[in-house]
Design an enzyme around this catalytic site. Sequence first.
Site, PDB file in Angstrom:
ATOM      1  NE  ARG A   1      -7.658  30.588 -30.264  1.00  0.00           N
ATOM      2  CZ  ARG A   1      -6.694  29.783 -30.708  1.00  0.00           C
ATOM      3  NH1 ARG A   1      -5.504  29.783 -30.150  1.00  0.00           N
ATOM      4  NH2 ARG A   1      -6.911  28.966 -31.718  1.00  0.00           N
TER       5      ARG A   1
ATOM      6  CB  THR B   1     -11.602  37.071 -36.548  1.00  0.00           C
ATOM      7  OG1 THR B   1     -12.000  35.865 -37.209  1.00  0.00           O
ATOM      8  CG2 THR B   1     -12.101  37.040 -35.107  1.00  0.00           C
TER       9      THR B   1
ATOM     10  CE  LYS C   1     -14.892  33.577 -37.260  1.00  0.00           C
ATOM     11  NZ  LYS C   1     -14.677  32.117 -37.435  1.00  0.00           N
TER      12      LYS C   1
ATOM     13  CE  LYS D   1     -13.381  33.962 -32.902  1.00  0.00           C
ATOM     14  NZ  LYS D   1     -13.706  32.533 -33.067  1.00  0.00           N
TER      15      LYS D   1
ATOM     16  CG  ASP E   1     -17.178  31.748 -33.865  1.00  0.00           C
ATOM     17  OD1 ASP E   1     -17.911  30.939 -33.256  1.00  0.00           O
ATOM     18  OD2 ASP E   1     -16.008  31.488 -34.213  1.00  0.00           O
TER      19      ASP E   1
ATOM     20  CD  GLU F   1     -18.005  29.800 -37.009  1.00  0.00           C
ATOM     21  OE1 GLU F   1     -17.065  28.986 -36.986  1.00  0.00           O
ATOM     22  OE2 GLU F   1     -17.902  30.951 -37.480  1.00  0.00           O
TER      23      GLU F   1
ATOM     24  CG  ASP G   1     -16.350  25.911 -36.040  1.00  0.00           C
ATOM     25  OD1 ASP G   1     -15.709  24.964 -36.534  1.00  0.00           O
ATOM     26  OD2 ASP G   1     -15.787  26.944 -35.642  1.00  0.00           O
TER      27      ASP G   1
ATOM     28  CE  LYS H   1     -12.037  26.874 -37.421  1.00  0.00           C
ATOM     29  NZ  LYS H   1     -13.461  26.712 -37.107  1.00  0.00           N
TER      30      LYS H   1
ATOM     31  CB  CYS I   1      -8.073  29.178 -40.475  1.00  0.00           C
ATOM     32  SG  CYS I   1      -8.313  30.976 -40.426  1.00  0.00           S
TER      33      CYS I   1
ATOM     34  CG  ASP J   1     -13.363  33.151 -40.920  1.00  0.00           C
ATOM     35  OD1 ASP J   1     -12.943  34.314 -41.002  1.00  0.00           O
ATOM     36  OD2 ASP J   1     -13.449  32.532 -39.841  1.00  0.00           O
TER      37      ASP J   1
END
Length: 363
Positions: free
Chosen positions: A24, A136, A161, A163, A191, A219, A244, A268, A296, A321
């Site tokens: 994102r 995260t 977690k 990134k 992730d 992930e 995921d 999710k 989420c 999470d």
Amino acid sequence: MRITDLVVHHRRVPLRMPYSSVIRGTVDEAHVTLVELVLEDGSSAWGEAVSMPAVTGETPGSVVAALNGPLRAAVVGRRTEDLEETCDRVERSILGNGGAKAGVDIALHDAFARGLGTPLFRALGGGHGTMETSITVGLGTPDEMAQRANELVKDGFTALKLKVGHAIAHDVQRVEAVRQAVGPDIRLRLDANQGWTAKESVRAVRLLEDRGADIELIEQPVAARDLRGLRFVRERVSTPVVADESVLTPQDALEIVRQEAADILSIKVQKSGGVRGVLRIISIAEAAGLTCMIGCSLETEISITAAASVVAARTAVTHVDLDAPLWLGASPVRGGVSYRGPVLELPDAPGLGVSGVLPEPSA
């Protein structure tokens, strides 16, 4: 109790700090679409719909259009007691649109549990309403991520977690910097958000394994539709591999099981159409001997309460999470889950325990 109306409330909520990931980019606010089902006695039930363009193909505008169009027609006039039949109508009313459907599904489950006079987690079979969540650490430089991780550990979090998903050399530096900062007792989950190829994933994870980074799981290292690549990684590393973005629907879960592509399914409510969708995926995982992680996006207490209620009710969900409300600068929601550091507590109130939403701030 009949549903007399569906009302959409849209909010833009600033985040406490920018949130960065491969999938994102960097964002500093959350687009929140809250769904109110008005009941014939004048009370309301609440849901939430999240748009994830890179995952479900939805935007805030498309979510609102689906809610005000076919989804509203599917539920207005229906009885809240007829949960399964009404959920079927929601599922058939429009193709895809998992986030928009989740908004209605969550509200239907809230209304159903309210009608029983019990919290949703108990209506689903759960016995207690507390659990511990990871949190995260957004994508950044090794020093930035290490500093943030250290702050979170001081706040009591024991699972982080991280990134990743950029160049492998830089990602390895990020993970090693965090591990050095937090010590050996903190669980680290990675992730990659589809950021690596299959061969890059194997190289990165093996390198971290060889260097003793002690990663709990990785992930979605590869593209969502690349199940062969996901299996390629799973067969060549010791670290558990999580699907995921590859698993949106129960049909996706069945195909992952068939191809033996993952060790854990990440679910999710927002990508799978709500509570009913994730419960079906959990049942598939249980039948296949797999476990689940529930996660989420950027969501409020409404969606997170629904997700946490599923955790409380299903023992196959072994990784939690659900940190999204901790990212919001000021929640528009009254009620729902609360947090004591990493401990998430579900309200002992009917349904989701949500009493309403705050008025939209004046421009």
